[in-house]
Write a protein that holds these residues in place. Structure first.
Motif, mmCIF file in Angstrom:
data_model
loop_
_atom_site.group_PDB
_atom_site.id
_atom_site.type_symbol
_atom_site.label_atom_id
_atom_site.label_comp_id
_atom_site.label_asym_id
_atom_site.label_seq_id
_atom_site.Cartn_x
_atom_site.Cartn_y
_atom_site.Cartn_z
ATOM 1 N N PRO A 88 57.144 -2.993 26.201
ATOM 2 C CA PRO A 88 57.016 -1.744 25.439
ATOM 3 C C PRO A 88 57.922 -0.653 26.010
ATOM 4 O O PRO A 88 58.073 -0.555 27.219
ATOM 5 N N ARG A 89 58.506 0.110 25.129
ATOM 6 C CA ARG A 89 59.372 1.205 25.566
ATOM 7 C C ARG A 89 58.520 2.271 26.234
ATOM 8 O O ARG A 89 57.441 2.568 25.753
ATOM 9 N N PRO A 90 58.995 2.857 27.328
ATOM 10 C CA PRO A 90 58.219 3.957 27.909
ATOM 11 C C PRO A 90 58.169 5.113 26.917
ATOM 12 O O PRO A 90 59.148 5.362 26.198
ATOM 13 N N VAL A 91 57.048 5.782 26.855
ATOM 14 C CA VAL A 91 56.895 6.871 25.888
ATOM 15 C C VAL A 91 57.884 7.988 26.200
ATOM 16 O O VAL A 91 58.511 8.545 25.321
ATOM 17 N N MET A 92 58.002 8.287 27.487
ATOM 18 C CA MET A 92 58.927 9.345 27.873
ATOM 19 C C MET A 92 60.252 8.740 28.305
ATOM 20 O O MET A 92 60.367 8.224 29.406
ATOM 21 N N SER A 93 61.236 8.802 27.436
ATOM 22 C CA SER A 93 62.562 8.355 27.855
ATOM 23 C C SER A 93 63.161 9.476 28.688
ATOM 24 O O SER A 93 62.932 10.644 28.412
ATOM 25 N N CYS A 94 63.918 9.100 29.695
ATOM 26 C CA CYS A 94 64.571 10.117 30.529
ATOM 27 C C CYS A 94 65.738 10.749 29.782
ATOM 28 O O CYS A 94 66.320 11.723 30.228
ATOM 29 N N GLY A 95 66.119 10.140 28.668
ATOM 30 C CA GLY A 95 67.258 10.637 27.923
ATOM 31 C C GLY A 95 68.081 9.470 27.405
ATOM 32 O O GLY A 95 67.889 8.326 27.820
ATOM 33 N N THR A 96 68.975 9.763 26.485
ATOM 34 C CA THR A 96 69.795 8.715 25.885
ATOM 35 C C THR A 96 71.220 8.797 26.399
ATOM 36 O O THR A 96 71.844 9.858 26.370
ATOM 37 N N VAL A 97 71.708 7.657 26.868
ATOM 38 C CA VAL A 97 73.043 7.565 27.450
ATOM 39 C C VAL A 97 73.887 6.616 26.612
ATOM 40 O O VAL A 97 73.438 5.530 26.250
ATOM 41 N N LEU A 98 75.106 7.031 26.305
ATOM 42 C CA LEU A 98 76.050 6.136 25.641
ATOM 43 C C LEU A 98 76.997 5.604 26.706
ATOM 44 O O LEU A 98 77.678 6.364 27.390
ATOM 45 N N LEU A 99 77.004 4.289 26.836
ATOM 46 C CA LEU A 99 77.788 3.627 27.869
ATOM 47 C C LEU A 99 79.026 3.016 27.222
ATOM 48 O O LEU A 99 78.913 2.145 26.362
ATOM 49 N N VAL A 100 80.206 3.489 27.623
ATOM 50 C CA VAL A 100 81.454 3.013 27.020
ATOM 51 C C VAL A 100 82.248 2.255 28.080
ATOM 52 O O VAL A 100 82.766 2.842 29.018
ATOM 53 N N GLU A 101 82.319 0.944 27.910
ATOM 54 C CA GLU A 101 82.946 0.099 28.932
ATOM 55 C C GLU A 101 83.417 -1.188 28.283
ATOM 56 O O GLU A 101 82.640 -1.855 27.609
ATOM 57 N N ASP A 102 84.704 -1.519 28.446
ATOM 58 C CA ASP A 102 85.227 -2.705 27.769
ATOM 59 C C ASP A 102 84.945 -4.002 28.517
ATOM 60 O O ASP A 102 85.079 -5.082 27.964
ATOM 61 N N GLU A 103 84.550 -3.909 29.787
ATOM 62 C CA GLU A 103 84.206 -5.127 30.528
ATOM 63 C C GLU A 103 82.725 -5.425 30.342
ATOM 64 O O GLU A 103 81.870 -4.668 30.794
ATOM 65 N N ASP A 104 82.437 -6.559 29.689
ATOM 66 C CA ASP A 104 81.051 -6.901 29.367
ATOM 67 C C ASP A 104 80.147 -6.931 30.593
ATOM 68 O O ASP A 104 79.024 -6.438 30.567
ATOM 69 N N ALA A 105 80.633 -7.531 31.681
ATOM 70 C CA ALA A 105 79.801 -7.675 32.879
ATOM 71 C C ALA A 105 79.421 -6.317 33.466
ATOM 72 O O ALA A 105 78.267 -6.090 33.829
ATOM 73 N N VAL A 106 80.395 -5.427 33.529
ATOM 74 C CA VAL A 106 80.137 -4.090 34.080
ATOM 75 C C VAL A 106 79.176 -3.327 33.172
ATOM 76 O O VAL A 106 78.244 -2.663 33.636
ATOM 77 N N ARG A 107 79.405 -3.461 31.857
ATOM 78 C CA ARG A 107 78.560 -2.752 30.896
ATOM 79 C C ARG A 107 77.112 -3.256 30.975
ATOM 80 O O ARG A 107 76.163 -2.467 30.977
ATOM 81 N N ALA A 108 76.939 -4.571 31.069
ATOM 82 C CA ALA A 108 75.596 -5.154 31.135
ATOM 83 C C ALA A 108 74.868 -4.698 32.397
ATOM 84 O O ALA A 108 73.694 -4.325 32.364
ATOM 85 N N PHE A 109 75.592 -4.704 33.503
ATOM 86 C CA PHE A 109 75.050 -4.302 34.803
ATOM 87 C C PHE A 109 74.597 -2.839 34.749
ATOM 88 O O PHE A 109 73.474 -2.506 35.128
ATOM 89 N N ALA A 110 75.444 -1.975 34.228
ATOM 90 C CA ALA A 110 75.137 -0.550 34.156
ATOM 91 C C ALA A 110 73.995 -0.291 33.178
ATOM 92 O O ALA A 110 73.097 0.513 33.439
ATOM 93 N N SER A 111 74.023 -0.987 32.060
ATOM 94 C CA SER A 111 73.005 -0.815 31.036
ATOM 95 C C SER A 111 71.621 -1.180 31.564
ATOM 96 O O SER A 111 70.651 -0.435 31.396
ATOM 97 N N ARG A 112 71.539 -2.325 32.237
ATOM 98 C CA ARG A 112 70.264 -2.767 32.809
ATOM 99 C C ARG A 112 69.754 -1.786 33.854
ATOM 100 O O ARG A 112 68.569 -1.466 33.918
#
Length: 137
Positions: free
Chosen positions: A5-29
């Protein structure tokens, strides 16, 4: 994929722009595990598309500087047209001075050198988001 379940209080929404899938996945997680809502884009062009659909929610953009099609500074210039107060963190393996000259005069941004640790990323995001919020740890 998961039914956490999503936490009720999100700390905020971040847009992650990264062309390397591995780096993007790591940062996103890393950010999602700290309670941020993370939207992903593989390029500056895709980031602008995400902005059209989700721009109202996005408080911070974490963007690689060097990307195909549209680099970070070009993306920032486009974003500023519609969202002058958007916060941004640039991520780069190059020195900050190498791309700073491509930015508009007086532009405010945070800088995260690559390679970065999860802790550095989360700290940078927290600082960028927290400048006008009173979020406690």
């Amino acid at each position: 994929s998961s039914t956490v379940p999503r936490p009720v209080m999100s700390c905020g929404t971040v847009l992650l722009v990264e062309d390397e899938d591995a780096v993007r996945a790591f940062a996103s997680r890393a950010l999602a595990s700290r309670g941020y809502t993370v939207l992903e884009a593989r390029s500056g062009v895709e980031a602008l598309e995400r902005m059209k659909t989700d721009g109202a929610d996005i408080e911070l953009v974490v963007s690689d500087v060097v990307m195909p099609e549209m680099d970070g500074p070009s993306l920032l210039r486009e974003l500023r047209k519609t969202q002058p107060n958007l916060k941004i963190i640039f991520v780069s393996g190059y020195a900050e001075d190498a791309f700073k000259k491509n930015l508009p005069e007086g532009e405010v941004f945070a800088f995260l050198p690559k390679p970065f640790s999860l802790k550095q990323l989360v700290q940078a995001v927290k600082e960028a988001m927290g400048s006008d919020a009173t979020a406690s740890d």
